[in-house]
Design a protein around this motif. Structure first.
Motif, PDB file in Angstrom:
ATOM      1  N   ASP A  52       0.854  -1.191   0.000  1.00 51.14           N
ATOM      2  CA  ASP A  52       0.000   0.000   0.000  1.00 51.14           C
ATOM      3  C   ASP A  52       0.885   1.233   0.000  1.00 51.14           C
ATOM      4  O   ASP A  52       1.589   1.496   0.980  1.00 51.14           O
ATOM      5  N   PRO A  53       0.867   2.038  -1.064  1.00 53.97           N
ATOM      6  CA  PRO A  53       1.721   3.234  -1.088  1.00 53.97           C
ATOM      7  C   PRO A  53       1.328   4.281  -0.062  1.00 53.97           C
ATOM      8  O   PRO A  53       2.099   5.205   0.206  1.00 53.97           O
ATOM      9  N   GLY A  54       0.142   4.142   0.534  1.00 50.67           N
ATOM     10  CA  GLY A  54      -0.288   5.090   1.551  1.00 50.67           C
ATOM     11  C   GLY A  54       0.195   4.758   2.943  1.00 50.67           C
ATOM     12  O   GLY A  54      -0.106   5.485   3.898  1.00 50.67           O
ATOM     13  N   LEU A  55       0.949   3.656   3.088  1.00 50.06           N
ATOM     14  CA  LEU A  55       1.483   3.253   4.390  1.00 50.06           C
ATOM     15  C   LEU A  55       3.007   3.188   4.317  1.00 50.06           C
ATOM     16  O   LEU A  55       3.576   2.825   3.284  1.00 50.06           O
ATOM     17  N   ARG A  56       3.630   3.511   5.426  1.00 45.47           N
ATOM     18  CA  ARG A  56       5.073   3.309   5.567  1.00 45.47           C
ATOM     19  C   ARG A  56       5.257   2.211   6.617  1.00 45.47           C
ATOM     20  O   ARG A  56       5.004   2.443   7.804  1.00 45.47           O
ATOM     21  N   VAL A  57       5.663   1.060   6.175  1.00 44.08           N
ATOM     22  CA  VAL A  57       5.751  -0.109   7.051  1.00 44.08           C
ATOM     23  C   VAL A  57       7.204  -0.293   7.479  1.00 44.08           C
ATOM     24  O   VAL A  57       8.100  -0.382   6.629  1.00 44.08           O
ATOM     25  N   LEU A  58       7.419  -0.345   8.773  1.00 40.00           N
ATOM     26  CA  LEU A  58       8.780  -0.557   9.276  1.00 40.00           C
ATOM     27  C   LEU A  58       9.297  -1.919   8.828  1.00 40.00           C
ATOM     28  O   LEU A  58       8.550  -2.901   8.809  1.00 40.00           O
ATOM     29  N   SER A  59      10.568  -1.968   8.501  1.00 46.69           N
ATOM     30  CA  SER A  59      11.164  -3.235   8.080  1.00 46.69           C
ATOM     31  C   SER A  59      11.182  -4.215   9.241  1.00 46.69           C
ATOM     32  O   SER A  59      11.253  -3.809  10.411  1.00 46.69           O
ATOM     33  N   PRO A  60      11.122  -5.513   8.938  1.00 43.25           N
ATOM     34  CA  PRO A  60      11.226  -6.506  10.027  1.00 43.25           C
ATOM     35  C   PRO A  60      12.498  -6.348  10.849  1.00 43.25           C
ATOM     36  O   PRO A  60      12.489  -6.607  12.058  1.00 43.25           O
ATOM     37  N   GLN A  61      13.586  -5.904  10.215  1.00 44.93           N
ATOM     38  CA  GLN A  61      14.827  -5.702  10.957  1.00 44.93           C
ATOM     39  C   GLN A  61      14.683  -4.591  11.990  1.00 44.93           C
ATOM     40  O   GLN A  61      15.103  -4.731  13.150  1.00 44.93           O
ATOM     41  N   THR A  62      14.059  -3.476  11.601  1.00 45.88           N
ATOM     42  CA  THR A  62      13.848  -2.369  12.536  1.00 45.88           C
ATOM     43  C   THR A  62      12.945  -2.795  13.690  1.00 45.88           C
ATOM     44  O   THR A  62      13.200  -2.468  14.855  1.00 45.88           O
ATOM     45  N   VAL A  63      11.886  -3.537  13.375  1.00 46.92           N
ATOM     46  CA  VAL A  63      10.971  -4.003  14.414  1.00 46.92           C
ATOM     47  C   VAL A  63      11.700  -4.950  15.369  1.00 46.92           C
ATOM     48  O   VAL A  63      11.537  -4.868  16.600  1.00 46.92           O
ATOM     49  N   ALA A  64      12.509  -5.854  14.814  1.00 44.50           N
ATOM     50  CA  ALA A  64      13.236  -6.813  15.661  1.00 44.50           C
ATOM     51  C   ALA A  64      14.214  -6.100  16.581  1.00 44.50           C
ATOM     52  O   ALA A  64      14.307  -6.420  17.781  1.00 44.50           O
ATOM     53  N   GLU A  65      14.953  -5.136  16.055  1.00 44.52           N
ATOM     54  CA  GLU A  65      15.910  -4.402  16.884  1.00 44.52           C
ATOM     55  C   GLU A  65      15.190  -3.610  17.976  1.00 44.52           C
ATOM     56  O   GLU A  65      15.661  -3.537  19.121  1.00 44.52           O
ATOM     57  N   SER A  66      14.042  -3.029  17.631  1.00 43.57           N
ATOM     58  CA  SER A  66      13.264  -2.290  18.629  1.00 43.57           C
ATOM     59  C   SER A  66      12.758  -3.223  19.719  1.00 43.57           C
ATOM     60  O   SER A  66      12.768  -2.880  20.909  1.00 43.57           O
TER      61      SER A  66
END
Length: 297
Positions: free
Chosen positions: A80-94
């Motif tokens: 969806d170009p209307g969403l900015r989805v965090l990468s799985p790597q960013t989510v995992a590090e967080s």
């Protein structure tokens, strides 16, 4: 005494003033309540940042199936170009930094920390269960990270049958469409192809593949190496499995092994559906040391 005399002698005037004040107060509340609701809604940007924190595996669901669903859901929402989805790597590090354990919902304080750490405006979490008669059962929660406000729980299910990559990708695509509708995104998006492409590994290697990615993103290199090597050996013609192995070797500074895995991923590109090759090809070229070709894409 003067106040009492005024009240006694001018009761009608005071009653008129009281009625006027009550009317003004009611009008103010009528305006402020919708404004309060709109402030909550407007706290999201025009292209909100979404963190897929993942579905906790419930009864009858092995951890790798929940991890595979998370992969597919992240990819489907990313279509969806209307969403900015965090990468799985960013989510995992967080998740590692904040000490987040898999959960169906998160406290407002935790979500605010996630917002400060990764910039997420919305968080998706839930529970993925399985029923022998009814198939996969999903309860998904969408929360705003600014205040913890939770939208209605999204209840979805998949037909009874094997919980393989195809079934998990179909459920993730369906969930992505429901989330997009909840956010008011009505434009068509290629959620189904994106979800299928994210799980583009055959059943023989799928569990090892998603488990390896999960370990790699959390810097558990010993377990990641064992699982991703297993996946690549089980699926030598899978560009996704070979590319994941290349990422591992690059992280471990094993450049020659990374180049070999990158070349195997390039050789298998034709097996990918049209429209999903470009990103895989670019990363595989980098792993293979083909910088000029990667820049030319």
């Amino acid at each position: 005494r003067e106040v009492l005399r005024d009240l006694a002698g001018g009761g009608a005037r005071w009653r008129r003033h009281a009625l006027l004040a009550a009317a003004l107060l009611g009008a103010g509340l009528a305006v402020l309540l919708p404004l309060r609701h709109s402030v909550v809604e407007r706290s999201l940007s025009s292209h909100p940042v979404v963190a897929v924190l993942g579905a906790r595996p419930g009864a009858g669901v092995p951890a790798w199936q929940a991890q595979a669903f998370d992969e597919a859901l992240t990819a489907a929402l990313g279509a969806d170009p209307g969403l900015r989805v965090l990468s799985p790597q960013t989510v995992a590090e967080s998740a590692v930094d904040l000490g987040l354990a898999p959960a169906e919902t998160y406290a407002p304080e935790t979500l605010q920390q996630l917002r400060r750490r990764a910039g997420a405006e919305l968080a998706l979490a839930g529970l993925l269960g399985s029923d022998p008669a009814a198939g996969l059962q999903l309860a998904l929660r969408l929360q705003q990270t600014s205040n913890g406000v939770e939208r209605p729980v999204l209840q979805l299910s998949a037909p009874a049958g094997p919980a393989d990559g195809a079934a998990l990708a179909a459920l993730a695509s369906q969930a992505a469409d429901v989330v997009r509708a909840e956010l008011g995104h009505r434009e068509p998006a290629q959620t189904a192809p994106a979800a299928r492409a994210a799980l583009g590994v055959q059943p023989a290697g799928l569990a090892a593949y998603v488990e390896g990615l999960h370990r790699l993103r959390r810097f558990d290199m010993v377990a990641a190496r064992e699982r991703l090597t297993t996946a690549a050996e089980a699926e030598p013609a899978s560009p996704h499995a070979q590319l994941a192995l290349a990422r591992l070797w690059l992280t471990l500074h094993q450049d020659e092994a990374a180049r070999e895995a990158g070349r195997r991923a390039l050789a298998a590109l034709a097996s990918l559906p049209p429209g999903t090759q470009r990103d895989v090809e670019a990363e595989a070229l980098v792993a293979a040391g083909e910088w000029q070709r990667a820049l030319a894409l």
